[in-house]
Enzyme design. Sequence first.
Site, PDB file in Angstrom:
ATOM      1  CG  ASP A 303      43.855 -14.121 -73.671  1.00 31.25           C
ATOM      2  OD1 ASP A 303      44.007 -14.373 -74.873  1.00 31.25           O
ATOM      3  OD2 ASP A 303      42.753 -13.910 -73.148  1.00 31.25           O
ATOM      4  CG  ASP A 340      27.073 -13.763 -78.318  1.00 27.61           C
ATOM      5  OD1 ASP A 340      27.596 -14.132 -77.250  1.00 27.61           O
ATOM      6  OD2 ASP A 340      27.712 -13.224 -79.245  1.00 27.61           O
TER       7      ASP A 340
END
Length: 676
Positions: A303, A340
């Site tokens: 990843d 966020d």
Amino acid sequence: MTKTERREARSSAIFNKQAAAYAAVQSIKMLSPKVMIKNPVMFVTEMGAVLSTISLFAVSADAYAVSVTVVLWFTVIFANFAEALAEAKGKAGADSLKQVRRETVCTRFVDGGSEQIVSSELKVGDRVLVADGGIIPCDGEVDKGIASVDESAVTGESAPVIRESGGDRTGVTAGTKVLTGSIEVIVTAGAGESFLDRMISLVEGAVRQKTPNELALTVTLSGLTLAFLMVTVALLPMGRYFGAELSIPTLTALLVCLIPTTISALLPAIGIAGMNRALAANILAKSGKAVELAGDIDTILLDKTGTITVGNRQAVEFVPVEGVTGRKLAETAMNASYGDTTPEGKSIVVLAEKLAGLEADIPDGAEIIIFSAHTRLSGVDREGRKLRKGAYDAVTAFVQQNGGLIPPDLKEITDRIASSGCTPIVVAEDNEILGVVSLSDVLKAGIQSRFARLRSMGLRIIMVTGDNHLTAKAIADEAGVDGFVAEAKPEDKLNYIRKEQKGGRLIAMIGDGTNDAPALAQADIGVAMNSGTQAAKEAGNMVDLDNNPTKLIEVIEVGKQLLMTRGALTTFSVSNDVAKYFAIIPAMFILAMPHLAGLNIMRLASPESAVLSALIFNAVVIPALIPLAIKGVRFRAMGADALLRRNLLIYGLGGVILPFAGIKLIDMLLSAAGIF
């Protein structure tokens, strides 16, 4: 002391006096048939020693019979000593880990208040507060706050790490220490089930199971033992037929010399040492199978965020589309980032404050839209306005669904940002796209050279990322990987691994996020970062305590070294039987069949000396090979054919020549001492 020096020190510690004393005691305790039956070859050896001992009392015992019996018992004890010495390293590691695990008084939130409680009373789902200087009492995930954490007690690294809520750096481990900051942690493992507890259990060997390769080899060795046992039993009537009286000690000595005692004695030590070497590299392998399988991996899937890159992408630029001011874009991006908690979202707020002097203006009742791997956008709904930011295709689809148009210069802006290696985040308000925020990725130090080393071992390196194709290509080119999968959702990673596996490839997946968990579980080797989420660590079969994505180099080397060591010692064990045939067979039948004297090519002094010399060599070669079994055959990055030729030359040919020299030397010493 450097990290390499610390590892070497830990590796050599097994040969200290404490380890040897522990192994000596254990080697006697392990003589119990219940323990020995787990190793069929050595169980047969022990039964032979018992039978030989009984014969000493049933028949007039002479020096020869006593000597054979003593050597047989030493053969069994040396085998136990090899396994116990390997376990001693695990015990030493477990003892040091137990010093880290301790009762900690912590603050648990309960019923709107808080209470002081000891760590052993915590349950899964509890929320605890850990402030400056506090010891983290449990395995868990950071739910609120940010802190600098000292993980040296677990990883051996002195540099502190950052743990914070949101993103993929939420995982914390019991026994580590908060240096600065304050965090609220949700408990993910109860008493006795923590990561540290499992480490202790694993290094102590309590849950070590034989790998498929080890099981197959054990079955093969057991089959050989059964065959030689039948041959040896058949020799008793055969000897009588030819007029040669074969004593129980002599037949037992023959059997023990013929069966594969060397590799059987060292096989458990090789497996235990493999897991210990992985742990010495700060890799926690949940099973020996995982370590062994690592030696056959041919494709690595990584990843991007948090593994290839540092992980915390930072907002570096606001680029408005034509007709929109930079201030308008910055203000909307800031307000869309309200709520966020990811590092990227926080960096957008910081950049807006810095460049435009703005402050977030979010009224009460605003609805936070959380980012997900499926929607690939986030934002805020407030006072009838919908503020969104996210990937190009996700935001443009959102705008078009609301009847908006795509600005003609948007594609050019996102392509330019992506081609520079940055990540474009498109910002929109209702049905109007305002511009793009540029997020910059930072590669981890030395990543390119590490990837080059992996490729030299014949491995393919594939990067997976949720970024668009251009951004992915720029990062892939800079990092030096062999390929990439862009705009990847969790199911895309999973499907890619399944596709490769159907093609016969063995896949290693490295990740740290919850969205990596399905792929980590599907991969043949799933390596989760210790800093990652609990879901990732549970899904993988290995955990990297150093959070280094290229640590798989060490894992693969350990796996290949384990397989090479097992193969080398098996080759040696089988080949060194040749010399024993030439020593014992003539000695047993030379009186009845004098013409067999021609097989005594070593010119051994007497039949008794020949049998005893072969048996002594068979016993002493076990402790002589213990260092090789535990440290492992030195890994060399070469092809399988070259490795096979090298092993056959060194351990095959050497396994034939060395016993001839060793048996002859022992025979000379026995003769010089006037024993036989």
